[in-house]
Design a protein around this motif. Structure first.
Motif, short mmCIF file in Angstrom:
data_model
loop_
_atom_site.label_atom_id
_atom_site.label_comp_id
_atom_site.label_asym_id
_atom_site.label_seq_id
_atom_site.Cartn_x
_atom_site.Cartn_y
_atom_site.Cartn_z
N LEU A 27 1.97 15.28 0.99
CA LEU A 27 1.90 14.59 2.29
C LEU A 27 1.91 13.07 2.12
N MET A 28 1.41 12.59 0.98
CA MET A 28 1.42 11.15 0.71
C MET A 28 2.84 10.62 0.52
N LEU A 29 3.77 11.48 0.16
CA LEU A 29 5.14 11.05 -0.06
C LEU A 29 5.95 10.94 1.23
N LEU A 30 5.44 11.50 2.30
CA LEU A 30 6.16 11.45 3.57
C LEU A 30 6.14 10.04 4.14
N SER A 31 7.27 9.63 4.70
CA SER A 31 7.32 8.29 5.28
C SER A 31 6.50 8.19 6.56
N SER A 32 6.17 9.33 7.14
CA SER A 32 5.38 9.33 8.38
C SER A 32 3.90 9.58 8.12
N ALA A 33 3.43 9.29 6.91
CA ALA A 33 2.03 9.57 6.54
C ALA A 33 1.03 8.80 7.39
N SER A 34 1.48 7.72 8.03
CA SER A 34 0.55 6.95 8.86
C SER A 34 0.51 7.47 10.31
N HIS A 35 1.31 8.46 10.64
CA HIS A 35 1.31 9.03 11.99
C HIS A 35 -0.03 9.73 12.24
N TRP A 36 -0.52 9.64 13.46
CA TRP A 36 -1.85 10.17 13.78
C TRP A 36 -1.95 11.67 13.52
N LEU A 37 -0.87 12.42 13.75
CA LEU A 37 -0.92 13.86 13.54
C LEU A 37 -1.06 14.19 12.05
N LEU A 38 -0.35 13.47 11.22
CA LEU A 38 -0.48 13.67 9.77
C LEU A 38 -1.83 13.19 9.28
N GLN A 39 -2.37 12.15 9.90
CA GLN A 39 -3.71 11.68 9.54
C GLN A 39 -4.73 12.78 9.83
N TYR A 40 -4.58 13.43 10.97
CA TYR A 40 -5.47 14.53 11.34
C TYR A 40 -5.33 15.69 10.37
N LEU A 41 -4.09 16.08 10.07
CA LEU A 41 -3.82 17.19 9.16
C LEU A 41 -4.39 16.91 7.77
N THR A 42 -4.15 15.71 7.25
CA THR A 42 -4.65 15.39 5.92
C THR A 42 -6.18 15.34 5.88
N THR A 43 -6.78 14.85 6.95
CA THR A 43 -8.24 14.81 6.99
C THR A 43 -8.83 16.21 7.01
N THR A 44 -8.21 17.11 7.76
CA THR A 44 -8.69 18.48 7.83
C THR A 44 -8.55 19.18 6.48
N ILE A 45 -7.41 19.01 5.84
CA ILE A 45 -7.19 19.61 4.53
C ILE A 45 -8.15 19.01 3.51
N ALA A 46 -8.33 17.69 3.55
CA ALA A 46 -9.24 17.02 2.62
C ALA A 46 -10.68 17.47 2.82
N LEU B 261 0.83 -1.21 0.00
CA LEU B 261 0.00 0.00 0.00
C LEU B 261 0.86 1.26 0.00
N SER B 262 1.98 1.23 0.70
CA SER B 262 2.84 2.42 0.75
C SER B 262 3.37 2.78 -0.64
N THR B 263 3.62 1.80 -1.47
CA THR B 263 4.09 2.06 -2.84
C THR B 263 2.98 2.68 -3.67
N VAL B 264 1.77 2.18 -3.52
CA VAL B 264 0.62 2.72 -4.24
C VAL B 264 0.37 4.16 -3.80
N VAL B 265 0.44 4.41 -2.50
CA VAL B 265 0.20 5.76 -1.97
C VAL B 265 1.24 6.73 -2.52
N LYS B 266 2.49 6.33 -2.57
CA LYS B 266 3.53 7.21 -3.10
C LYS B 266 3.32 7.47 -4.59
N ALA B 267 2.92 6.46 -5.35
CA ALA B 267 2.66 6.65 -6.78
C ALA B 267 1.50 7.61 -7.00
#
Length: 140
Positions: free
Chosen positions: A52-71, A6-12
């Motif tokens: 943000l999808m390219l970051l290796s820490s994209a699964s971190h809860w803080l980034l999950q929150y940030l991406t959800t807010t932006i989305a 999944l991480s490869t698909v997310v980065k692509a």
């Protein structure tokens, strides 16, 4: 059939999203398309989520929150633009005989595409939360 982590698909998808954002911003800045605040917000959010999808820490809860807010902002903006086109149809102001690029057709289609892209991005990012980014063992 080859299965990719999944991480490869997310980065692509992240790279594709950034590319789409830059290309559409280019058409705007070169004056190929008319300025549109809805479009600018949607394309920016698609690009930001792509980065943000390219970051290796994209699964971190803080980034999950940030991406959800932006989305969420992106979904509201793209949804509003799409609804405005439906509103034009309801009022009878939408010319179905006009070419694809005229009379809000393009905005109608592009806002639908932006809406689907942003939702897909957030689903992929949240999919990372349930999986490790790097697995050493291949699933059976």
């Amino acid at each position: 059939m080859t299965r990719y982590p999944l991480s490869t698909v997310v980065k692509a998808v992240g790279i594709l999203s950034i590319t789409a954002s830059l290309v559409t911003w280019g058409t705007d800045l070169l004056g190929i398309v008319d300025p549109c605040a809805y479009c600018r917000v949607s394309r920016s959010i698609i690009g930001i989520l792509g980065a943000l999808m390219l970051l290796s820490s994209a699964s971190h809860w803080l980034l999950q929150y940030l991406t959800t807010t932006i989305a969420a902002l992106g979904v509201v903006v793209a949804g509003t633009q799409h609804f405005n086109a439906w509103n034009e149809i309801s009022k009878g102001h939408f010319d179905f005989s006009a070419p694809l690029y005229a009379n809000h057709y393009l905005h109608f289609l592009m806002s639908a595409g932006a809406l689907m892209t942003i939702v897909a991005q957030i689903l992929l990012i949240h999919g990372l939360a349930g999986q490790p980014l790097h697995t050493t063992k291949r699933p059976a």
